[in-house]
Write a protein that holds these residues in place. Structure first.
Motif, short mmCIF file in Angstrom:
data_model
loop_
_atom_site.label_atom_id
_atom_site.label_comp_id
_atom_site.label_asym_id
_atom_site.label_seq_id
_atom_site.Cartn_x
_atom_site.Cartn_y
_atom_site.Cartn_z
N VAL A 112 0.84 -1.20 0.00
CA VAL A 112 0.00 0.00 0.00
C VAL A 112 0.88 1.25 0.00
N GLU A 113 1.87 1.26 0.88
CA GLU A 113 2.75 2.43 0.96
C GLU A 113 3.49 2.66 -0.36
N GLN A 114 3.98 1.59 -0.96
CA GLN A 114 4.71 1.74 -2.23
C GLN A 114 3.78 2.17 -3.37
N THR A 115 2.54 1.69 -3.33
CA THR A 115 1.56 2.11 -4.33
C THR A 115 1.30 3.60 -4.23
N VAL A 116 1.17 4.09 -3.01
CA VAL A 116 0.92 5.51 -2.80
C VAL A 116 2.13 6.33 -3.25
N LEU A 117 3.32 5.91 -2.86
CA LEU A 117 4.53 6.64 -3.25
C LEU A 117 4.65 6.71 -4.78
N LYS A 118 4.47 5.58 -5.43
CA LYS A 118 4.58 5.55 -6.89
C LYS A 118 3.53 6.45 -7.54
N PHE A 119 2.30 6.39 -7.03
CA PHE A 119 1.22 7.19 -7.58
C PHE A 119 1.50 8.69 -7.44
N LEU A 120 2.17 9.05 -6.36
CA LEU A 120 2.50 10.46 -6.13
C LEU A 120 3.83 10.86 -6.77
N GLY A 121 4.43 9.94 -7.53
CA GLY A 121 5.66 10.25 -8.25
C GLY A 121 6.89 10.28 -7.37
N LEU A 122 6.88 9.46 -6.31
CA LEU A 122 7.99 9.44 -5.35
C LEU A 122 8.73 8.10 -5.42
N PRO A 123 10.00 8.08 -5.06
CA PRO A 123 10.77 6.83 -5.11
C PRO A 123 10.32 5.83 -4.05
N ALA A 124 10.52 4.56 -4.36
CA ALA A 124 10.17 3.49 -3.43
C ALA A 124 11.05 3.56 -2.18
N GLN A 125 10.54 2.99 -1.10
CA GLN A 125 11.30 2.92 0.15
C GLN A 125 11.38 1.47 0.62
N ALA A 126 12.42 1.16 1.35
CA ALA A 126 12.55 -0.18 1.92
C ALA A 126 11.48 -0.38 2.98
N PRO A 127 11.01 -1.61 3.18
CA PRO A 127 10.01 -1.85 4.22
C PRO A 127 10.53 -1.47 5.60
N SER A 128 9.66 -0.92 6.42
CA SER A 128 10.02 -0.63 7.80
C SER A 128 10.21 -1.93 8.55
N ARG A 129 10.81 -1.84 9.74
CA ARG A 129 11.01 -3.05 10.54
C ARG A 129 9.67 -3.69 10.88
N PHE A 130 8.67 -2.86 11.17
CA PHE A 130 7.36 -3.40 11.50
C PHE A 130 6.73 -4.10 10.30
N SER A 131 6.86 -3.52 9.11
CA SER A 131 6.33 -4.15 7.91
C SER A 131 7.01 -5.49 7.65
N ARG A 132 8.30 -5.55 7.91
CA ARG A 132 9.02 -6.82 7.72
C ARG A 132 8.51 -7.88 8.68
N ARG A 133 8.21 -7.47 9.92
CA ARG A 133 7.67 -8.43 10.88
C ARG A 133 6.30 -8.94 10.43
N LEU A 134 5.47 -8.05 9.91
CA LEU A 134 4.16 -8.47 9.41
C LEU A 134 4.31 -9.46 8.27
N GLN A 135 5.22 -9.17 7.35
CA GLN A 135 5.44 -10.05 6.20
C GLN A 135 5.96 -11.42 6.65
N GLU A 136 6.85 -11.42 7.63
CA GLU A 136 7.37 -12.69 8.14
C GLU A 136 6.27 -13.50 8.79
N ARG A 137 5.43 -12.85 9.57
CA ARG A 137 4.33 -13.55 10.21
C ARG A 137 3.30 -14.06 9.18
N ALA A 138 3.10 -13.29 8.13
CA ALA A 138 2.17 -13.71 7.07
C ALA A 138 2.69 -14.95 6.37
N ARG A 139 3.98 -15.00 6.12
CA ARG A 139 4.55 -16.18 5.45
C ARG A 139 4.49 -17.41 6.34
N ALA A 140 4.59 -17.19 7.66
CA ALA A 140 4.59 -18.33 8.59
C ALA A 140 3.20 -18.85 8.86
#
Length: 271
Positions: A242-270
């Motif tokens: 969602v964050e990257q979609t918003v950044l791209k739509f607003l013409g801004l460069p992508a950002q690395a996932p935050s630590r919290f986002s990485r934790r969510l992604q890890e939990r989702a995969r598990a």
């Protein structure tokens, strides 16, 4: 000369800017001044919502927009859930062309798979004097969240009575959301600013029909469908997308996932 850019973030019913997760911080890192509004009746107790009307929410957003927009060369509007409906009404009211419009889980239709049994007949309850103000619509599992880690955090905070999100809202507030929905259906075709809609396929509150409707009415709109979240997409498995979609739509460069986002992604995969 560098363009000065701002954004107005509008939360959902019963919530606060917490509904939008880390989006405000993400925009700040990208150089956008992100301003979150607290809508009337929120951030206190659910009882405060009983007398608040849809016009109060739109009026508060309009006042904040008029206060801020003149300070910027570009000014974007970003709304989550009910805040997305308020955002559309705001864009229509000001004929917004100073920036872009981001709609996150817009509930034009209340037809998701977890809508309570009485959802289809709630309009009958509205007709009984005083009932809508007294009747409580409680937040329940899964709280709009597919990720078990985030769901547990939200459950814990609700049990402690944290006012980041109400545990229930009066049915009267749902009635005001219904009024907003009707307003949005009438005015969506007048929105001319570029628009992106982010919506989860498995949204338990509002189906993809909402995104389809808005994309068909708004002249310059496109939809991003999320495959691993429920309704609260800014704090669920697809939050980084969602964050990257918003950044791209607003013409801004992508950002690395935050630590919290990485934790969510890890939990989702598990899971």
């Amino acid at each position: 000369m560098k363009t000065k850019t701002g954004a107005l973030l509008i939360h959902g019913l019963g919530g606060t800017e917490y509904d939008l997760g880390g989006l405000r911080k993400t925009l700040g890192k990208a150089g956008i001044d992100a301003h979150a509004i607290l809508l009337p009746g929120h951030g206190e107790t659910p009882e405060r919502l009983a007398t608040i009307r849809a016009e109060d929410w739109v009026g508060a957003a309009l006042a904040r927009y008029e206060e801020l927009a003149a300070q910027y060369d570009e000014f974007h509007i970003i709304g989550m859930c009910m805040g997305a409906l308020v955002s559309i009404a705001l864009c229509d009211a000001v004929a917004h062309t100073k920036g872009r419009l981001v709609l996150l889980s817009p509930p034009v239709h209340i037809d998701g798979w977890k809508v309570p049994w009485y959802g289809a007949i709630r309009h009958l309850f509205y007709r009984i004097p005083g009932l809508a103000r007294r009747m409580k619509v409680r937040e329940a599992e899964p709280f709009g969240i597919k990720n078990p880690l985030m769901r547990g955090i939200v459950r814990s905070r609700m049990e402690r009575g944290h006012n980041l999100h109400y545990r229930w809202v009066p049915l009267a507030s749902v009635r005001q959301v219904d009024r907003l929905r009707r307003r949005v259906k009438r005015c969506a075709g007048r929105i001319t600013c570029p628009t992106v809609i982010a919506h989860a396929r498995a949204d338990e509150l509002t189906s993809l029909r909402s995104a389809t409707f808005l994309e068909s009415r708004i002249a310059d709109a496109r939809t991003v469908v999320l495959e691993n979240s429920y309704h609260m997409i800014c704090i669920d498995n697809d939050s980084h997308l969602v964050e990257q979609t918003v950044l791209k739509f607003l013409g801004l460069p992508a950002q690395a996932p935050s630590r919290f986002s990485r934790r969510l992604q890890e939990r989702a995969r598990a899971a």
